[in-house]
Scaffold this motif. Structure first.
Motif, mmCIF file in Angstrom:
data_model
loop_
_atom_site.group_PDB
_atom_site.id
_atom_site.type_symbol
_atom_site.label_atom_id
_atom_site.label_comp_id
_atom_site.label_asym_id
_atom_site.label_seq_id
_atom_site.Cartn_x
_atom_site.Cartn_y
_atom_site.Cartn_z
ATOM 1 N N VAL A 435 0.838 -1.204 0.000
ATOM 2 C CA VAL A 435 0.000 0.000 0.000
ATOM 3 C C VAL A 435 0.872 1.253 0.000
ATOM 4 O O VAL A 435 0.569 2.243 -0.679
ATOM 5 N N GLN A 436 1.977 1.230 0.744
ATOM 6 C CA GLN A 436 2.856 2.401 0.759
ATOM 7 C C GLN A 436 3.455 2.650 -0.625
ATOM 8 O O GLN A 436 3.593 3.812 -1.054
ATOM 9 N N LEU A 437 3.809 1.603 -1.329
ATOM 10 C CA LEU A 437 4.322 1.771 -2.694
ATOM 11 C C LEU A 437 3.252 2.369 -3.607
ATOM 12 O O LEU A 437 3.554 3.204 -4.472
ATOM 13 N N ILE A 438 2.003 1.969 -3.413
ATOM 14 C CA ILE A 438 0.904 2.517 -4.211
ATOM 15 C C ILE A 438 0.690 3.988 -3.856
ATOM 16 O O ILE A 438 0.458 4.836 -4.738
ATOM 17 N N ASN A 443 -0.107 8.935 -5.738
ATOM 18 C CA ASN A 443 -0.261 10.326 -5.317
ATOM 19 C C ASN A 443 0.399 11.282 -6.312
ATOM 20 O O ASN A 443 0.000 12.444 -6.447
ATOM 21 N N LYS A 444 1.413 10.783 -7.038
ATOM 22 C CA LYS A 444 2.043 11.590 -8.082
ATOM 23 C C LYS A 444 1.113 11.792 -9.269
ATOM 24 O O LYS A 444 1.302 12.717 -10.062
ATOM 25 N N ALA A 445 0.116 10.924 -9.378
ATOM 26 C CA ALA A 445 -0.834 11.023 -10.483
ATOM 27 C C ALA A 445 -2.053 11.871 -10.134
ATOM 28 O O ALA A 445 -2.955 12.040 -10.952
ATOM 29 N N GLY A 446 -2.089 12.391 -8.908
ATOM 30 C CA GLY A 446 -3.203 13.261 -8.539
ATOM 31 C C GLY A 446 -4.176 12.666 -7.551
ATOM 32 O O GLY A 446 -5.092 13.350 -7.095
ATOM 33 N N PHE A 447 -4.000 11.387 -7.222
ATOM 34 C CA PHE A 447 -4.850 10.782 -6.195
ATOM 35 C C PHE A 447 -4.303 11.120 -4.814
ATOM 36 O O PHE A 447 -3.132 11.498 -4.661
ATOM 37 N N LYS A 448 -5.146 10.956 -3.806
ATOM 38 C CA LYS A 448 -4.696 11.041 -2.417
ATOM 39 C C LYS A 448 -5.034 9.695 -1.778
ATOM 40 O O LYS A 448 -6.107 9.506 -1.203
ATOM 41 N N VAL A 449 -4.117 8.746 -1.918
ATOM 42 C CA VAL A 449 -4.361 7.390 -1.443
ATOM 43 C C VAL A 449 -4.140 7.316 0.066
ATOM 44 O O VAL A 449 -3.151 7.836 0.581
#
Length: 581
Positions: A435-438, A443-449
């Protein structure tokens, strides 16, 4: 297919090969802490008992419901509730001749005749016969309302079996061919005691059989409710008279958060269990190697990892096995109540997930040949894998990570900064790392995981659709019908009606292809259908497959006849043969 959630439903659902939510996704609540550090030379338990470790606490004597179809239940029950077949050596479909016999007697219509061993009785002395057959058919066919069955593949297309009180024979006549007929009669963990269920409604054996044949759900309403919920173990086993055994072991006691104890069944008519007592200790995956070193347990199936593997290999007097497993890791979208109902956002997320990095960091150190999965429903080690991957096109545009492409899709959808809750069962160090790798990538793509792992993910969060993306594993087999309910449109998107389709994915085209596959007996003709299903699952982004689990197990060399199994039956498939030298 069993979910390694396991409260599940999958499995996984459990049909003749239903997937199970796997232990790797497991319920680790209440796991034991290892005792004070010891050495490999610590004394082993007395020869009358063998102890093995499992990460999840046993939760139900009935693992055939949507809520309980999982390896945490199916594994322990392998030699408690027997049937006409089981997953034997190397995961092969193996007839259980102690229980009975069966044979196909016609192809048109497909007809299979079953005969229960005349000596077969429940551990309370009640004969195993027609009422048990009818209970099984009632919940497996889906033709009696109310049963929260995890899967009805194949049996839904059979006629009502004809048998009467005390009858030991029955015939399944299919309306259409069924690919996995050889594993579609009641197998291990599927045959349950009808006399216990009938008692809930005060019915005689004859009345119970008649009610099932007439699909009279009102007459057996209390029994159906009991079947759904009455065998759940909340910290302790149900009363002994509610959980009789049909195998070489019976459930003896359960200590909440600690262990489950099996004792030899003195009413078992086959070869007696080699060891009088077996104990399952509930121990978190990342603590199992230490528990083996301390000799708190003698058999473990820990979470594969380089540190664990090295720790096990360093132990004296321990056999270590690393092999194939029909278990795969994946990310599932919530199609019911999350932003990922929008296909563009699913595409964006699939592009940013670092599948290769996850494999490189977390799996390759243990299994160097591992690669990100190209398809979901055929394991890389299966003979037809290359053909299915080639015909389906594999992961296609999602084979390589594409942060910029993902970012463009998120921006176009006007969803920059969108919070994405990833749910999974904790504690699970490898999943936490994944999950940390995701997070770092997407997050670089604009999501806030956001990491939303929880100790009761399978128990409450998943059934309530309280996540955006779920991270877990399916444990299955070579059967093509086993994963049918995982991708078939659910009757309703709630806990009891989703089958194994936790995310509530729906596609009429995939539904039709799965029906066609399940009725295709010719093995060669199955591959093009599987490939077409995979092509559609990638096009829809139903799920994101990540990697095939390497199977890791280890045991004290004083324990004989331990045979790891790649299928969902787990290492316990032959525990009645385990013995101590």
């Amino acid at each position: 297919m069993f979910q390694s959630r396991t409260s599940g439903k999958f499995l996984a659902a459990v049909a003749g090969g239903a997937l199970l939510l796997t232990a790797c996704a497991g319920n680790d609540t209440g796991a034991d802490k290892p005792a004070a550090s010891g050495s490999a030379s610590a004394s082993a338990p007395a020869a009358q008992s063998i102890t093995y470790a499992y990460e999840q606490e046993f939760h139900s004597y009935n693992n055939n419901t949507t809520a309980e179809n999982a390896t945490r239940n199916a594994g322990p029950l392998q030699r408690v509730l027997t049937g006409f077949w089981f997953y034997g050596d190397k995961g092969a479909i193996t007839p259980d001749k102690d229980f009975g016999t069966y044979e196909k007697t016609a192809d048109d219509p497909l007809t299979v005749e079953y005969t229960i061993n005349d000596k077969a009785v429940w551990s309370d002395g009640t004969p195993i016969d027609c009422d048990d057959i009818m209970l099984w058919w009632g919940f497996k066919s889906g033709k009696v309302k109310g049963f929260a069955s995890s899967d009805t593949s194949g049996i839904q297309d059979t006629k009502v079996p004809e048998c009467e009180k005390g009858g030991k024979k029955f015939t399944l006549i299919y309306d259409k061919p069924f690919a996995d007929w050889v594993a579609n009669g009641p197998g291990a963990t599927e045959f349950l005691p009808a006399h216990v269920v009938a008692k809930q409604d005060g019915l005689s054996e004859e009345d119970f059989i008649s009610a099932i044949k007439a699909a009279d759900d009102k007459k057996i309403a209390k029994g159906i409710k009991f079947w759904n919920d009455g065998w759940v173990s909340e910290g302790k086993l149900p009363a002994a008279d509610l959980i009789p055994s049909s195998g070489p072991y019976k459930l003896s006691k359960m200590d909440a958060g600690q262990s489950l104890t099996f004792v030899a069944n003195d009413k078992w008519w086959g070869t007696p269990a080699a060891t009088p007592t077996v104990v399952e200790r509930f121990i978190a995956l990342d603590e199992q190697a230490q528990a083996l070193q301390n000799r708190e347990v003698q058999i473990v199936e820990p979470q594969p990892g380089p540190d664990v593997l090295n720790q096990l290999k360093a132990l004296e007097g321990v056999q270590v096995n690393l092999g194939d497993a029909y278990t795969y890791e994946h990310l599932d979208f919530n199609f019911d109540s999350s932003p990922f109902k929008d296909k563009a956002l699913r595409e964006a997320f699939a592009k940013c997930v670092p599948r290769q990095l996850i494999v490189d960091n977390l799996i390759k150190p243990v299994a160097p040949e591992s690669k990100p999965l190209e398809v979901r429903n055929v394991a890389p080690f299966q003979a037809n894998s290359a053909a299915v991957v080639a015909a389906s096109g594999g992961a296609g545009v999602y084979a390589q990570q594409d942060i910029e492409g993902a970012k463009a899709l998120v921006e176009k959808a006007g969803k920059t900064g969108l919070e994405v809750k990833i749910g999974y069962q904790t504690p699970n160090p490898r999943r936490t790392a994944a999950v940390q790798l995701i997070i770092d990538s997407c997050n670089k793509a604009g999501f806030k995981v956001v990491d939303k792992g929880s100790e009761d993910f399978f128990g409450t969060v998943m059934p309530a659709n309280g996540y955006d993306v779920a991270l877990y594993a399916w444990s299955g087999s070579s059967l093509v019908s086993g994963w049918a309910s995982t991708f078939t449109t659910p009757k309703k998107c709630d806990g009891e009606n989703k089958g194994n389709n936790n995310g509530c994915y729906s596609s009429k085209k995939v539904d039709e292809l799965i029906k066609k596959l399940n009725s295709t007996v010719d093995l060669a003709a199955q591959d093009p259908l599987i490939a077409e299903i995979e092509k559609n699952l990638w096009a829809d982004l139903a799920t994101i497959p990540l990697f095939q689990h390497p199977g890791l197990s280890a045991w004290d060399e004083t324990v004989k006849n331990v045979v790891p199994n790649p299928a969902q039956s787990t290492i316990t498939w032959n525990m009645d043969k385990w013995s101590l030298s």
